[in-house]
Scaffold this motif. Structure first.
Motif, PDB file in Angstrom:
ATOM      1  N   ASP A 158     -50.964  -3.592  -9.000  1.00  0.00           N
ATOM      2  CA  ASP A 158     -52.622  -3.281  -8.793  1.00  0.00           C
ATOM      3  C   ASP A 158     -52.991  -4.809  -8.279  1.00  0.00           C
ATOM      4  O   ASP A 158     -52.935  -5.604  -8.949  1.00  0.00           O
ATOM      5  CB  ASP A 158     -53.301  -2.732  -9.985  1.00  0.00           C
ATOM      6  CG  ASP A 158     -52.910  -1.395 -10.277  1.00  0.00           C
ATOM      7  OD1 ASP A 158     -52.146  -0.753  -9.529  1.00  0.00           O
ATOM      8  OD2 ASP A 158     -53.209  -0.945 -11.322  1.00  0.00           O
ATOM      9  N   GLU A 185     -62.426  -1.869  -9.826  1.00  0.00           N
ATOM     10  CA  GLU A 185     -61.850  -1.614  -8.376  1.00  0.00           C
ATOM     11  C   GLU A 185     -60.559  -2.300  -8.110  1.00  0.00           C
ATOM     12  O   GLU A 185     -60.410  -3.479  -8.154  1.00  0.00           O
ATOM     13  CB  GLU A 185     -62.938  -1.892  -7.493  1.00  0.00           C
ATOM     14  CG  GLU A 185     -62.542  -1.309  -6.093  1.00  0.00           C
ATOM     15  CD  GLU A 185     -63.405  -1.694  -4.762  1.00  0.00           C
ATOM     16  OE1 GLU A 185     -63.284  -1.093  -3.562  1.00  0.00           O
ATOM     17  OE2 GLU A 185     -64.235  -2.589  -5.075  1.00  0.00           O
ATOM     18  N   GLU A 187     -56.589  -1.991  -5.662  1.00  0.00           N
ATOM     19  CA  GLU A 187     -55.992  -1.354  -4.643  1.00  0.00           C
ATOM     20  C   GLU A 187     -54.486  -1.324  -4.757  1.00  0.00           C
ATOM     21  O   GLU A 187     -53.794  -2.279  -5.446  1.00  0.00           O
ATOM     22  CB  GLU A 187     -56.003  -2.373  -3.295  1.00  0.00           C
ATOM     23  CG  GLU A 187     -55.278  -2.136  -2.018  1.00  0.00           C
ATOM     24  CD  GLU A 187     -55.315  -3.063  -1.113  1.00  0.00           C
ATOM     25  OE1 GLU A 187     -54.184  -3.104  -0.455  1.00  0.00           O
ATOM     26  OE2 GLU A 187     -56.170  -3.776  -0.840  1.00  0.00           O
ATOM     27  N   ARG A 188     -54.005  -0.001  -4.827  1.00  0.00           N
ATOM     28  CA  ARG A 188     -52.932   0.540  -5.333  1.00  0.00           C
ATOM     29  C   ARG A 188     -51.849   1.030  -4.150  1.00  0.00           C
ATOM     30  O   ARG A 188     -52.266   2.027  -3.730  1.00  0.00           O
ATOM     31  CB  ARG A 188     -52.793   1.224  -6.389  1.00  0.00           C
ATOM     32  CG  ARG A 188     -51.363   1.726  -7.028  1.00  0.00           C
ATOM     33  CD  ARG A 188     -51.492   2.895  -8.233  1.00  0.00           C
ATOM     34  NE  ARG A 188     -52.230   1.891  -9.226  1.00  0.00           N
ATOM     35  CZ  ARG A 188     -52.569   2.627 -10.459  1.00  0.00           C
ATOM     36  NH1 ARG A 188     -52.477   3.882 -10.539  1.00  0.00           N
ATOM     37  NH2 ARG A 188     -53.392   1.946 -11.378  1.00  0.00           N
ATOM     38  N   THR A 191     -54.238   1.806  -1.488  1.00  0.00           N
ATOM     39  CA  THR A 191     -55.376   2.788  -1.573  1.00  0.00           C
ATOM     40  C   THR A 191     -56.118   2.056  -2.619  1.00  0.00           C
ATOM     41  O   THR A 191     -55.721   1.658  -3.687  1.00  0.00           O
ATOM     42  CB  THR A 191     -54.919   4.176  -2.065  1.00  0.00           C
ATOM     43  OG1 THR A 191     -53.804   4.803  -1.064  1.00  0.00           O
ATOM     44  CG2 THR A 191     -55.939   4.865  -2.240  1.00  0.00           C
ATOM     45  N   LYS A 192     -57.467   2.184  -2.309  1.00  0.00           N
ATOM     46  CA  LYS A 192     -58.585   1.856  -3.196  1.00  0.00           C
ATOM     47  C   LYS A 192     -58.838   2.640  -4.082  1.00  0.00           C
ATOM     48  O   LYS A 192     -59.112   3.938  -3.737  1.00  0.00           O
ATOM     49  CB  LYS A 192     -59.749   1.185  -2.485  1.00  0.00           C
ATOM     50  CG  LYS A 192     -59.444   0.015  -1.859  1.00  0.00           C
ATOM     51  CD  LYS A 192     -60.860  -0.861  -1.067  1.00  0.00           C
ATOM     52  CE  LYS A 192     -60.549  -1.945   0.011  1.00  0.00           C
ATOM     53  NZ  LYS A 192     -61.725  -2.367   0.510  1.00  0.00           N
ATOM     54  N   GLN A 193     -58.894   2.528  -5.421  1.00  0.00           N
ATOM     55  CA  GLN A 193     -59.605   3.356  -6.390  1.00  0.00           C
ATOM     56  C   GLN A 193     -60.071   2.571  -7.533  1.00  0.00           C
ATOM     57  O   GLN A 193     -59.904   1.477  -7.959  1.00  0.00           O
ATOM     58  CB  GLN A 193     -58.284   4.205  -7.062  1.00  0.00           C
ATOM     59  CG  GLN A 193     -57.136   3.311  -7.461  1.00  0.00           C
ATOM     60  CD  GLN A 193     -56.052   4.411  -7.862  1.00  0.00           C
ATOM     61  OE1 GLN A 193     -56.065   4.762  -9.062  1.00  0.00           O
ATOM     62  NE2 GLN A 193     -55.080   4.332  -7.047  1.00  0.00           N
TER      63      GLN A 193
END
Length: 448
Positions: A158, A185, A187-188, A191-193
């Motif tokens: 991550d 926050e 990014e994986r 995709t940001k989550q």
């Protein structure tokens, strides 16, 4: 020898902080012609190690290293000298001085603590500058070794984008920020989550393994093999594993992820040794172990040499160091304020992490480093200043609270009331000390 180095740093740091804190009370007391009867480093219960009287003041070193004190004439303090307080007030006594002078005397100690911290941070910025890894350079994400952190939703790989909506520039600041965070926050896989941290995250961390929240992903660098290792003849210290079971590997976590599925097997591997690629065979035991001790962390110079991450260097002029040091001081002050807020919120479980003298002792390194020493001393100075400002009778903050009441209302609390408040505050203070050091003992017993 390592124990002696830790102890020396611990005692030097505390002695410096105590003497300067008490000097913060001593100097304004003298300026306002208030008599100071004693100035002591450590407590002289029953007897002192050294003492010498100069003028009206006895200077000394006590035998009990739990703090220090100045005894100011005509002041209700931990000495509880009720006989002296029963006598008519004298011009040189604390109680005879105007409220604003008494307020300055009481605020002197914490003022010195805060000033000292800022001076240290300014000096460190000027002398050492900044050496850090930019969080944006962590291209392949972080390494999560703590099961507690995995349970709340963070995974190896991550990329940490923001913590509570704020970008964190330097990687080594991430753990401190995450410890008190509410949301992260990430990014994986492109995709940001958002990962929400539970309110009792701190409690979970204390109950789990001793591991950071996030760590750098680093190469699999061999330190040594375990006694009787099945791979004793295959690897050598400083070998770097670059291919494992036919798969190119860049980080140690990639190797570990494969090992658990290779129980009892022998697999091909490639290591770099003395600048050359060397093919080897590695055995995995039936319990999914290779019996190889690998580097858990790598220092900055080696990280740079290996080319894993670029190391950023920032030097500051004498003038520039003031702004940098002051910002650092305010950041640490705000961070400690957030920690106290978490401690006083039972839902966070942060109170379980409150530590005493052993906890402070443990943060000093086993090797002498002036940079680390001054960094820890600055942080402890902020902690001492903030703790002393708590509105608890027997602490500076308690005296300040009653003095502000007197200045605002025009009414001075009676000596009897102040004596009783001092007793209550002293009991609270002893309870806090017992709780903090009791936590140390509990963690030592359970091995955490």
């Amino acid at each position: 020898m390592e124990l002696l180095i830790k102890l020396s740093q611990f005692l030097l740091s505390l002695s410096l902080l105590i003497v300067l804190h008490e000097l913060g009370h001593f100097i304004p007391a003298k300026l306002f012609k208030t008599r100071v009867e004693k100035f002591y480093l450590f407590f002289d219960v029953k007897f002192s190690l050294l003492k010498k009287k100069i003028g009206d003041t006895e200077y000394g070193i006590g035998w009990l290293p739990l703090g220090g004190y100045v005894k100011i004439s005509g002041m209700i303090d931990e000495s509880m000298d009720t006989e002296a307080m029963a006598q008519p007030a004298q011009p040189w006594e604390f109680r005879s001085k105007p409220a604003w002078q008494r307020l300055i005397i009481m605020l002197g100690g914490v003022t010195v603590n805060f000033i000292l911290a800022f001076i240290i941070y300014i000096g460190m910025a000027w002398v050492y500058g900044d050496l850090y890894i930019d969080n944006k350079d962590i291209k392949d994400g972080v390494w999560i070794t703590n099961p507690v952190v995995e349970q709340i939703g963070l995974k190896t790989g991550d990329k940490i984008l923001t913590v509570d909506g704020e970008e964190v520039k330097q990687f080594h600041d991430l753990n401190a920020k995450l410890f008190l965070a509410k949301k992260v926050e990430i990014e994986r896989n492109g995709t940001k989550q958002i990962v929400e941290l539970p309110v009792n995250f701190i409690d979970k961390m204390f109950q789990g393994e001793k591991a950071p929240i996030v760590d750098l992903r680093i190469p699999f660098v061999v330190v040594k093999t375990e006694d009787g290792s099945v791979n004793a003849n295959s690897v050598q210290p400083k070998d770097i594993l670059i291919n494992f079971n036919g798969n190119p590997v860049k980080y140690a976590d990639e190797v570990l992820a494969q090992v658990k599925d290779l129980k009892g097997k022998t697999v091909p591997a490639i290591v770099t040794r003395d600048g050359k690629e060397v093919p080897i065979q590695l055995k995995v035991t039936d319990s999914a172990k290779m019996q190889i001790v690998y580097a858990g962390r790598i220092n900055a110079s080696n990280i740079e040499q290996l080319g894993t991450y670029p190391i950023q260097r920032q030097e500051y002029s004498f003038v520039e160091s003031f702004g940098v040091g002051i910002n650092k001081g305010f950041d640490q002050l705000a961070s400690y304020g957030r920690q106290l807020k978490a401690i006083f919120n039972p839902n966070t479980g942060a109170y379980k992490g409150v530590g005493g003298f052993k906890a402070i002792f443990d943060i000093f390194p086993e090797q002498w480093s002036w940079q680390t020493f001054w960094n820890i001393t600055a942080l402890l100075s902020i902690m001492l200043g903030v703790m002393n400002l708590l509105p608890i009778p027997a602490l500076d903050g308690g005296h300040v609270m009653f003095l502000l009441y007197e200045i605002i209302s025009g009414k001075k609390p009676s000596d009897k009331f102040l004596e009783k408040a001092q007793v209550v505050g002293f009991v609270l203070l002893i309870a806090l000390v017992l709780f903090a050091n009791g936590n140390d003992i509990y963690r030592a017993i359970i091995g955490k």
